[in-house]
Design an enzyme around this catalytic site. Sequence first.
Site, PDB file in Angstrom:
ATOM      1  N   LYS A  83       0.836  -1.207   0.000  1.00  0.00           N
ATOM      2  CA  LYS A  83       0.000   0.000   0.000  1.00  0.00           C
ATOM      3  C   LYS A  83       0.871   1.256   0.000  1.00  0.00           C
ATOM      4  CE  LYS A  83      -3.660   2.156   2.824  1.00  0.00           C
ATOM      5  NZ  LYS A  83      -4.414   2.031   4.097  1.00  0.00           N
ATOM      6  N   SER A 158      -9.271   2.145   3.399  1.00  0.00           N
ATOM      7  CA  SER A 158      -8.439   2.845   2.441  1.00  0.00           C
ATOM      8  C   SER A 158      -7.460   1.936   1.674  1.00  0.00           C
ATOM      9  CB  SER A 158      -7.636   3.928   3.165  1.00  0.00           C
ATOM     10  OG  SER A 158      -6.820   3.365   4.165  1.00  0.00           O
ATOM     11  N   SER A 182      -9.167  -0.197   7.651  1.00  0.00           N
ATOM     12  CA  SER A 182      -8.702  -0.101   6.267  1.00  0.00           C
ATOM     13  C   SER A 182      -8.084  -1.356   5.663  1.00  0.00           C
ATOM     14  CB  SER A 182      -7.717   1.054   6.129  1.00  0.00           C
ATOM     15  OG  SER A 182      -8.441   2.250   6.049  1.00  0.00           O
TER      16      SER A 182
HETATM   17  N1  GLN Z   1     -12.401   4.743   7.010  1.00  0.00           N
HETATM   18  C1  GLN Z   1     -11.480   5.030   8.079  1.00  0.00           C
HETATM   19  C2  GLN Z   1     -11.067   6.473   7.988  1.00  0.00           C
HETATM   20  O1  GLN Z   1     -11.382   7.076   7.039  1.00  0.00           O
HETATM   21  C3  GLN Z   1     -10.383   4.067   7.955  1.00  0.00           C
HETATM   22  C4  GLN Z   1      -9.016   4.579   7.998  1.00  0.00           C
HETATM   23  C5  GLN Z   1      -7.934   3.560   8.051  1.00  0.00           C
HETATM   24  O2  GLN Z   1      -8.090   2.477   8.595  1.00  0.00           O
HETATM   25  N2  GLN Z   1      -6.811   3.922   7.499  1.00  0.00           N
HETATM   26  O3  GLN Z   1     -10.456   7.010   8.852  1.00  0.00           O
END
Ligand code: GLN
Length: 491
Positions: A83, A158, A182
């Site tokens: 990632k 994400s 995420s």
């Molecule tokens: N959807 C969560 C956010 O927007 C997840 C973020 C993450 O796990 N990086 O903060």
Amino acid sequence: MDFTELSLAQAARMLRDGEISSLELTRACLQRIHQFDEKQHAFLALRPEAALDEARHADRRLTTARGEGQAPGPLLGVPLAVKDVVCVAGLPCTCGSRILEGFTPPFDATGVARLRAAGAIVVGKTNTDEFAMGSSTENSAYGPTHNPWDASRVPGGSSGGSAAAVAARMVPAALGTDTGGSVRQPASFCGVTGIKPSYGRVSRYGLVAYGSSLDCLGALARTVEDTALLLGIIAGHDPLDSTTLEQPVPDYLQSLTGDPDLHGVRVGVPREYFIAGIQPEVERAVHQAVQVLATLGAEVREVSLPHTEYALPVYYLIAPAEASANLARYDGMRYGPRRTAPDLWQTYAATRGELFGAEVKRRIMLGTYALSAGYYEAYYAQAQKVRTLIREDFERAFGQVDLIACPVAPTTAFRLGENTSDPLAMYLEDVFTLPANLAGIPGLALPCGFDSQRLPIGMQLNGPPLSEALLLRAGWGYQQSTRWHLEAPVL
Ligand code: GLN
């Protein structure tokens, strides 16, 4: 043989046994990326030539190891993706943001370094919501990733690029990060398996910081066995991250043998997770998956996590607060491009104003507000207190059960654009994944069915801190008895 259908563990074994070569496998992955990624947009950067060179080198080492009767690195010659919020030396790290365009870190994140030391080949960096803020990959400044099961849908986020790349058979596995779901939510949306370890089990060194008390490196692959293999390599104490734990890393693969027997394992189903608004097909599939665990011998009972409804507001105070501090470093001076203006303050403002996207700016402002004098007690300090209550909910529940089984997300993959105009609707996708980050506990997401649109549904298993071996054992048992994880999208 279609090399891209091999699981990570299968590929690693066949490489060791000389049944396939790293060059063939790496070529097949690159070929598939070349063929489909224009549509999928899972990758932000690729290093095809370097990957093929490393594959040739790996093949020579594999041959030597076989000749000398030695065991090569457990992932020698296996291609992987990372990632784009995780540093890989020599590859751009944009975090899905314009503000880091052109930034190439000179070092590997600890997790990446350990995978490389085990012989893995990084083929490229995967798309992400900007600075990992989002649940759909639509916040990437470089355009969204598409869900391999239905290109009009999001892959989740994400780590949407990693999940889509694994689901689309472009790579057998990928690294993701999980600050608030995420790894698990995109795994669920794309029908792959993902693990978020306990906080402190895996080093954060080389992860671009978002919410430092929540951030966690995780792994996505197609089977529980593969995530166990990856976790065993990336986990463990790291002098470069003082929050990593000293506890030795168990042999996660060792518990994945024999009969998938779950007798003696108590599985709790939290009452508060089956709420109004959950897609009925998700609810049904997760209940059926829990029945499979029961068939394997698990004892299933209801548990209560009474503060669940506060996880969302608490997370969306703490994560932006920490982000507002962490993202202060992007000032146009140290990394990435700079917008010049008559004086220093205007330069900061122009750089940050132009190069951060809307969601990142929203969170910096919310976080700065929550931390500011006069509001700190009312927002940030209060959120920390409720965070403790959420952690205590889990502690109480884990006094009665060994594991918790629940949905990963309330819905299956939504359409691109469906939630972009309403941040709260987007945040609601995280209701079932945020609690684990707030409590610091591990979570495993695994495919457990499809809805009527043939979109994947995910089950989540949570356990107490450092219970990864048990989570993996239960998830592996589930996959020994079901075939959901073997289903592949038609691209
Ligand atoms: N959807 C969560 C956010 O927007 C997840 C973020 C993450 O796990 N990086 O903060």
